[in-house]
Design an enzyme around this catalytic site. Structure first.
Site, short mmCIF file in Angstrom:
data_model
loop_
_atom_site.label_atom_id
_atom_site.label_comp_id
_atom_site.label_asym_id
_atom_site.label_seq_id
_atom_site.Cartn_x
_atom_site.Cartn_y
_atom_site.Cartn_z
N GLU A 40 0.36 -1.48 0.19
CA GLU A 40 0.10 -0.25 -0.11
C GLU A 40 0.90 1.62 0.22
OE1 GLU A 40 -2.98 0.23 -0.88
OE2 GLU A 40 -3.28 -1.95 0.27
N ASP A 74 -4.49 -9.19 -8.33
CA ASP A 74 -4.32 -8.38 -9.91
C ASP A 74 -3.59 -7.59 -10.39
OD1 ASP A 74 -4.80 -7.42 -7.41
OD2 ASP A 74 -5.95 -5.98 -7.33
N GLU A 130 -18.58 -6.29 -2.73
CA GLU A 130 -17.12 -6.30 -2.51
C GLU A 130 -16.63 -8.11 -3.09
OE1 GLU A 130 -15.23 -4.85 -2.51
OE2 GLU A 130 -13.96 -5.28 -0.45
N GLU A 190 -12.07 0.03 -9.33
CA GLU A 190 -11.86 -0.56 -10.82
C GLU A 190 -12.91 -0.73 -11.83
OE1 GLU A 190 -11.33 -1.47 -7.40
OE2 GLU A 190 -9.40 -1.97 -7.11
N THR A 244 -1.69 0.80 -10.83
CA THR A 244 -2.85 -0.01 -10.49
C THR A 244 -3.42 1.31 -9.51
OG1 THR A 244 -3.37 -1.55 -9.08
CG2 THR A 244 -1.25 0.24 -8.20
C1 DMJ Z 1 -6.41 0.31 -4.69
O1 DMJ Z 1 -6.04 0.64 -4.21
C2 DMJ Z 1 -5.35 -0.16 -6.06
O2 DMJ Z 1 -6.26 -0.12 -8.02
C3 DMJ Z 1 -5.14 -2.17 -6.00
O3 DMJ Z 1 -4.40 -2.78 -7.08
C4 DMJ Z 1 -6.31 -2.51 -5.11
N1 DMJ Z 1 -7.45 -1.75 -5.39
C5 DMJ Z 1 -7.08 -0.69 -4.92
C6 DMJ Z 1 -8.50 -0.14 -4.66
O4 DMJ Z 1 -10.01 -0.75 -5.15
#
Ligand code: DMJ
Length: 930
Positions: free
Chosen positions: A147, A294, A388, A406, A492
């Site tokens: 994170e 993912d 979710e 997303e 991401t």
């Molecule tokens: C985000 O912090 C990023 O996209 C991460 O890769 C996974 N998903 C969260 C938001 O849902």
């Protein structure tokens, strides 16, 4: 695989082995609008309307960001219900999710480049100054490496990328001297100790001040990490190396990726969800494209785009092939076991996989992207947001929704690739739903339960980093953005990194990497970044023609009607015994059961699935004994129905799922615990009584307030600090006797939610609430009331107008008179007609209990997925999806080299060992949070 465009990926216009420069340029295709050549299908959206929607996004951003800055900053996040900052250590711990919070003003950093995309350059300049002045990266706090990398390092680098772009333009940021980059470098060095493992995979957590190993670090004992956690570093780390010339970051991130690649399951080419960072053993062997994996896939493809390194593309394509072979069952994406990829590992999908259609666009595989996106959109239309987790028959499995971006991300990429205005309409719906259901006076609140519409006191930083970018860009024309978005790649977390990095310091790119790469043949470049002309030759209705057959896939789905791929291999054979059909008294069933695991691996697979289903079924049955959550909606000024609290149900009193909601002003009972005859009946008469938990049974409290004339009761937890954010749903049991005499509805609120009502009484004196099974539509709630019209219309432009200080004052304001008002008005419900039967299962028998005793049942709402009680009607059309899947499985049978796998005979011991292993993995998986 896909037949999008009817040809091979980059085709003739793009060399199949593109050098990095072409890769960067063609990658930009993925961000290039397909222009406005639309001729039929969804009606085109006028420039005027797109601008209006773009402005609405800007206003929504201001509401979210403004409230964060005003009420939360410098805290990491805004708590939009209590309108204050979330400071780690000062709030009850929410577990892993708190590991994103490092006391480094997370939301501000995550918002930096959004400000520039949204053309708020002045605010950006101000925000950068605040970051440089206020943010400390040396806190004694344990944070998630993943994170911190994607949100903070990515945020600083995105900010730096756009700061230097602005500086070069010559108007803004003239004073900027790479300060954000220096901070990013400082943070990069702070994260490096996490890589001190033999494998090179990083520890999942690090102490910003003390690293990993020092005794003060309070971390470093972990053995496992998720694949995405270890495999989502390369973009930020490589950018940091290339911006600064310090090669070490890119080297470490590459090493971690090399290790994951080496550890892929060799026959399936899939990776598991979690891996041991010391031994490299897969800890969880289930594999999908959502939670836990993912962005590992995302970063392989994007690393190729940003860095121009063929090895990343080779890996991505190998994995992608496996994903499409085993996990993709269009429109579904279902987790499988890495070592038995024909076997589904679960019967539900998680919301994080909604990014995958966007990645497929980048890959150039548009058909399955359109299909999955359409399926997800239908789930959203049913519940307003993507829960979710949801099952293969589209029931809610885990009802939360933390405003994840997303789906908006995939919508944006699909619009760019297809130019189909349908995706603009999708974006419009997302905006409407956010304003209607998530907008609260102090920001946007996550959905605690998409079924009840209740809120959670949470607004994650990714909401600002990602959601607003993708929504704004969806409606924007080139001239609406002050720089060329095509020169950047999205991380991401939607941070922007310039594509020119691929030429900078590229000599470091291969230093110290461990993997050997084979010479690639052309197939490795299939379907990579084609351009839109190739994808949609003369067919503007292409996307629509793919969506059409899926139009009603959610509504017409058969509950649990999904046919597994392997079933179709057994043509003519009797269908395997499914757990839901099993009867212990049926001798044939017992015989089948005996055979499972004894003869062939087909039987073993049936046995394994049977046991999985049994586990699922029994946990589902347990859940079905529990009542669903209820909602307490504050309807008086200044809330006007916009704050919805999660409430626990009671096993006695009026069942709100079968009756109209109860509406009334609240009044505290005296005594507050409600354990004896009330001394203030005049105060609670005709009102909803507030009662403190404790001292006597819930039923006794209910009788006392009912005798005093209350029309409902809310029991507030006496455990200070308890909250529905952290505790599972609480259900009030009866007293073991006949409780038919209790006619009023009773709901339970944890202390935090209760305080919101008590604080409101202190501030506004008169507080009116609605007790219901699901939040009600604002227009209906406000019938007959004088209220600002923006509340009804969700018209953000008016929100900044001064709000009335009381209902009477409001008569001079912009107001809307709606006729008729009564205590039990016939309200318009948000739920669709077919959902009205939800939650109407019989109450479970209530054990005798006092209200403080532990035997009061609790659902697993917070820590585990929840099952919806809804039923989908079997209307004779549910074979559509089954047929599609059947057809698809038949196609797979033709092309799948592993078809014969299931027919080998396995020794019984190994079958049993596999069973145990899989069941353990399954149970572990069920326990895991997303
Ligand atoms: C985000 O912090 C990023 O996209 C991460 O890769 C996974 N998903 C969260 C938001 O849902």
């Amino acid at each position: 695989m896909s037949e999008a465009g009817g040809g091979r990926g980059c085709g003739s216009s793009v060399p199949q082995r593109a050098p990095w420069s072409l890769v960067a340029a063609t990658a930009a295709f993925c961000l290039v609008s397909a222009t406005s050549v639309w001729t039929a299908g969804a009606a085109p959206m006028s420039r005027e309307e797109r601008q209006k929607l773009g402005n609405q996004v800007l206003e929504m951003f201001d509401h979210a960001y403004g409230n964060y800055m005003e009420h939360a900053y410098p805290a990491d996040e805004l708590m939009p219900l209590t309108c204050r900052g979330r400071v780690r250590g000062q709030e009850p711990s929410r577990g892993d999710v708190d590991d994103a919070l490092g006391k480094f003003s997370l939301t501000l950093i995550d918002s930096l480049d959004t400000l520039v995309v949204l053309n708020k350059t002045k605010e950006f300049e101000d925000a950068v100054r605040k970051v440089l002045r206020d943010v400390n990266l040396d806190n004694d706090v344990v944070v998630s490496v993943f994170e911190t990398n994607i949100r903070v390092l990515g945020g600083l680098l995105g900010g730096h990328s756009l700061a230097i772009m602005l500086k070069e333009k010559g108007e803004y940021m003239q004073w900027y001297n790479d300060e954000l980059l220096q901070m990013a470098k400082q943070l990069g060095y702070k994260l490096l100790p996490a890589f001190n493992t033999t494998s090179g995979l990083p520890y999942p957590r690090i102490n910003l001040k003390f690293g990993v190993r020092k005794p003060e670090a309070r971390t470093g004992t972990e053995t496992d990490t998720c694949t995405a956690c270890a495999g989502t570093l390369i973009l930020e780390f490589a950018a940091l190396s290339r911006f600064t010339g310090a090669t070490i970051f890119e080297e470490y991130a590459r090493k971690a990726l090399d290790f994951l690649w080496e550890k892929r399951q060799r026959s399936s080419n899939l990776v598991g969800v979690t891996i041991n960072i010391h031994t490299g053993d897969w800890v969880r062997k289930d594999s999908g494209v959502g939670a836990g994996i993912d962005s590992y896939y995302e970063y392989l493809l994007k690393a190729y785009v940003l860095l121009g390194d063929d090895s990343f593309l080779e890996r991505f394509n190998t994995h992608y092939d496996a994903i499409m072979r085993y996990i993709s069952q269009p429109p579904l994406l279902l987790d499988v076991h890495i070592h038995k990829p024909m076997l589904n590992a679960r019967t539900w999908m998680d919301a994080l996989l909604a990014f995958f259609p966007g990645l497929q666009v980048l890959k150039g595989d548009i058909r399955p992207a359109i299909e999955t996106h359409e399926m997800l959109y239908q789930v959203i239309k049913k519940h307003n947001f993507l829960p979710e987790a949801f099952t293969t028959d589209f029931r809610v499995h885990w009802a939360q929704h933390p405003l994840r971006p997303e789906f908006a991300e995939s919508t944006y990429f699909l619009y760019k690739a297809t130019g189909d205005p349908y995706y603009l309409e999708v974006g419009k719906t997302l905006i409407e739903n956010l304003n209607k259901y998530a907008r609260v006076p102090c920001g946007f609140a996550a959905m605690k339960d998409v079924r009840t519409g209740s809120h959670e006191d949470r607004m994650d930083s990714f909401f600002l980093a990602e959601m607003f970018k993708y929504l704004y860009l969806l409606f924007a024309d080139k001239e609406d953005i002050i720089f060329d978005i095509e020169d950047y790649i999205f991380t991401t977390e939607a941070h922007l990194l310039p594509l020119w990095l691929s030429t900078t310091n590229q000599s470091i790119s291969k230093k110290n990497t461990t993997s050997e790469y084979t010479e690639l043949d052309d197939s490795n470049f299939d379907w990579t970044c084609p351009n839109t002309q190739i994808l949609f030759p003369n067919d503007p209705l292409y996307a629509q023609s793919i969506r059409e057959p899926l139009k009603n896939v959610v509504d017409k789905s058969c509950p649990r009607g999904i046919i597994r791929v392997e079933e179709s291999f057994r043509s003519g054979a009797k269908p395997p015994l499914r757990a839901r059909d099993f009867m212990a008294t049926n001798p044939e069933h017992l015989e089948i059961l005996k055979k499972m695991g004894a003869a062939s691996s087909i039987d073993a697979e049936d046995g394994l699935r049977f046991m999985q289903e049994m586990i699922e079924l029994s946990s589902q049955q347990q859940k079905e004994q529990q009542l669903p959550p209820r909602a307490v909606q504050i309807v008086s000024h200044p809330f006007f129905g916009r704050v919805v609290l999660t409430a626990g149900p009671a096993q006695f009193g009026l069942d709100l799922s079968k009756h109209k909601e109860t509406r009334g002003f609240v009044a505290s009972s005296k005594p507050y615990n409600g354990c004896s005859e009330l001394t203030n009946p005049e105060a609670v008469m005709g009102k909803i009584a507030l009662i403190q938990r404790g001292q006597c049974m819930f039923a006794e409290k209910a009788r006392n307030v009912q005798n005093a004339g209350a029309i409902g009761g809310i029991v507030i937890d006496d455990n200070e600090g308890s909250s529905s954010d952290t505790a599972p749903l609480f259900q009030m049991a009866g007293d073991g006797k006949d409780t038919d005499d209790i006619k009023i509805p009773m709901l339970f609120l944890f202390s935090k939610e209760g305080s919101i009502i008590l604080d409101a009484i202190r501030e506004y004196e008169e507080v009116e609430v609605l007790l219901s099974d699901k939040a009600k539509d604002r227009a209906a709630i406000l019938k007959g009331k004088m209220i600002p019209s923006y509340i009804i219309n969700s018209n953000p432009e008016m929100e900044n107008e001064e709000q009335p200080s009381s209902e009477n004052d409001s008569q001079n304001q912009s107001a809307e008179q709606i006729t008729s008002s009564s205590q039990e008005v016939d309200l318009v419900d948000q739920e669709s007609p077919e959902e009205s039967s939800l939650n109407s299962q019989p109450e479970s028998p209530s054990p005798a209990d006092t209200d403080n005793a532990a035997s009061v049942s609790a659902s697993e709402q917070n820590s585990k997925p929840m099952e919806n009680h809804e039923t989908t009607s079997l209307d004779g059309e549910c074979t559509d999806l089954d047929n599609q899947l059947q057809e698809q499985s038949e196609t797979e049978e033709d092309s799948n080299p592993n078809v014969s796998w299931g027919k080998k005979v396995q020794p019984i011991d190994s079958i049993l060992a596999d069973w145990n292993e899989d069941i353990e993995a399954f149970e572990m998986m069920e326990k895991d949070e997303l």
